[in-house]
Motif scaffolding. Structure first.
Motif, short mmCIF file in Angstrom:
data_model
loop_
_atom_site.label_atom_id
_atom_site.label_comp_id
_atom_site.label_asym_id
_atom_site.label_seq_id
_atom_site.Cartn_x
_atom_site.Cartn_y
_atom_site.Cartn_z
N UNK A 57 0.82 -1.21 0.00
CA UNK A 57 0.00 0.00 0.00
C UNK A 57 0.85 1.27 0.00
N UNK A 58 0.56 2.13 -0.94
CA UNK A 58 1.25 3.41 -1.12
C UNK A 58 0.82 4.39 -0.04
N UNK A 59 1.80 4.88 0.73
CA UNK A 59 1.51 5.89 1.77
C UNK A 59 2.29 7.18 1.50
N UNK A 60 2.62 7.42 0.26
CA UNK A 60 3.37 8.63 -0.09
C UNK A 60 2.55 9.88 0.20
N UNK A 61 3.25 11.02 0.22
CA UNK A 61 2.57 12.27 0.56
C UNK A 61 1.38 12.59 -0.33
N UNK A 62 1.44 12.18 -1.59
CA UNK A 62 0.34 12.48 -2.51
C UNK A 62 -0.95 11.76 -2.12
N UNK A 63 -0.84 10.69 -1.33
CA UNK A 63 -2.04 9.98 -0.90
C UNK A 63 -2.85 10.78 0.12
N UNK A 64 -2.27 11.89 0.60
CA UNK A 64 -3.02 12.75 1.54
C UNK A 64 -3.92 13.73 0.79
N UNK A 65 -3.71 13.87 -0.53
CA UNK A 65 -4.46 14.87 -1.31
C UNK A 65 -5.88 14.37 -1.56
N UNK A 67 1.43 -13.03 9.87
CA UNK A 67 0.29 -13.55 9.10
C UNK A 67 -0.91 -13.75 10.02
N UNK A 68 -1.97 -12.97 9.79
CA UNK A 68 -3.09 -12.90 10.72
C UNK A 68 -4.32 -13.61 10.14
N UNK A 69 -4.87 -14.60 10.85
CA UNK A 69 -6.10 -15.24 10.36
C UNK A 69 -7.19 -14.20 10.11
N UNK A 70 -7.92 -14.36 9.00
CA UNK A 70 -8.86 -13.33 8.59
C UNK A 70 -9.94 -13.08 9.65
N UNK A 71 -10.30 -14.08 10.42
CA UNK A 71 -11.31 -13.88 11.47
C UNK A 71 -10.79 -13.00 12.61
N UNK A 72 -9.47 -12.83 12.72
CA UNK A 72 -8.88 -11.97 13.75
C UNK A 72 -8.35 -10.66 13.17
N UNK A 73 -8.59 -10.45 11.88
CA UNK A 73 -8.01 -9.31 11.17
C UNK A 73 -8.77 -8.02 11.49
N UNK A 74 -8.04 -7.02 11.96
CA UNK A 74 -8.57 -5.68 12.15
C UNK A 74 -7.64 -4.71 11.43
N UNK A 75 -8.10 -3.50 11.20
CA UNK A 75 -7.31 -2.55 10.41
C UNK A 75 -6.95 -1.33 11.21
N UNK A 76 -5.65 -1.04 11.31
CA UNK A 76 -5.15 0.20 11.90
C UNK A 76 -4.85 1.17 10.76
N UNK A 77 -5.28 2.42 10.90
CA UNK A 77 -5.15 3.37 9.80
C UNK A 77 -3.70 3.60 9.39
N UNK A 78 -3.50 3.73 8.09
CA UNK A 78 -2.23 4.14 7.52
C UNK A 78 -2.14 5.66 7.52
N UNK A 79 -0.90 6.18 7.53
CA UNK A 79 -0.68 7.62 7.46
C UNK A 79 0.38 7.90 6.39
N UNK A 80 0.34 9.08 5.82
CA UNK A 80 1.21 9.39 4.69
C UNK A 80 2.52 10.03 5.15
N UNK A 81 3.54 9.81 4.33
CA UNK A 81 4.84 10.46 4.56
C UNK A 81 5.72 10.21 3.33
N UNK A 82 6.47 11.18 2.87
CA UNK A 82 7.56 11.00 1.94
C UNK A 82 7.20 10.55 0.53
N UNK A 83 8.13 9.75 -0.05
CA UNK A 83 8.09 9.39 -1.46
C UNK A 83 7.30 8.13 -1.74
N UNK A 84 7.72 7.41 -2.80
CA UNK A 84 6.97 6.22 -3.25
C UNK A 84 7.97 5.09 -3.49
N UNK A 85 8.58 4.58 -2.44
CA UNK A 85 9.63 3.57 -2.56
C UNK A 85 9.00 2.18 -2.72
#
Length: 221
Positions: free
Chosen positions: A12-20, A68-86
């Motif tokens: 998942x791309x978290x580069x600065x442009x993803x904040x736009x 590796x997390x079993x899908x029944x235990x899968x929760x999502x913590x938010x991503x945040x943007x920073x920097x380039x696109x490595x």
């Protein structure tokens, strides 16, 4: 019959442009909303155990979900943007997980799901070669999503490693949500072996995105 593991890795791309225009917020929302469909897809195939990981990349790359997390235990913590696109750094990180070990020999083909809104800022080709050089990278089911018109679609197509496939394209939050839901259920292809028993079944094209009446109110990326 014992089930076989299917490893699903978000890239998942978290580069600065993803904040736009709220792209990263919409991506976080879409993945969180897709979790029930991932769980339902997993339950429809009792012969497979879906395990999820996630890599985020910007200036460098890191495991957002390391184990590796079993899908029944899968929760999502938010991503945040920073920097380039490595993106190459993300590919190399994923390649390390596609070796045997740590990937068990009895696993089903993994799923690699790549999402980006821009142009890679590092040596992505060497990273992609690192994936292709692994036993499981060659056999992986790959899906890719371009967010907006600035994404490098030719690069995303090369990642797919199949000239018959095209990356998905989302230009607004509704299309992003639909694409993420479809990508989340790509595990169905990974758990359907080919007739010759070698690798996953053929990747199916996504269904058309149904657009809502309030489409004009969404931002356009």
């Amino acid at each position: 019959m014992a089930s076989r593991p299917v490893h699903f890795i978000w890239l998942l791309d978290c580069s600065g442009s993803m904040s736009i225009n709220g792209k990263i917020a919409e991506l976080n929302f879409a993945i969180r909303e897709a979790i029930p469909e991932m769980q339902q897809a997993a339950r429809s195939n009792p012969g497979a155990t879906l395990l999820i990981r996630a890599v985020s990349f910007a200036s460098g790359a890191s495991w957002h979900i390391n184990d590796p997390t079993p899908v029944d235990q899968f929760t999502w913590e938010d991503l945040h943007t920073y920097g380039g696109t490595d993106m190459g750094a993300a590919f190399r990180l994923a390649a390390g997980a596609l070796q045997t070990p740590p990937m068990p020999q009895r696993a089903l083909p993994p799923v690699l799901a790549l999402v980006s809104d821009g142009q890679p800022t590092d040596d992505w080709r060497s990273g992609l070669r690192a994936i292709d050089d692994t036993p499981w990278g060659k056999r992986a089911v790959r899906v890719a999503l371009a967010i907006g018109d600035d994404a490098d679609k030719s690069m995303l197509k090369e990642f797919l490693a199949n000239p018959e496939l095209e990356p998905l394209h989302a230009k607004n939050p509704r299309q992003l949500a639909a694409a993420i839901r479809w990508m989340s259920t790509a595990v169905k292809q990974a758990s359907t072996p080919r007739a010759d028993g070698d690798g996953a079944g053929p990747m199916q094209a996504p269904p058309p995105v149904a657009l809502g009446k309030d489409e004009d109110e969404d931002p356009v990326w």
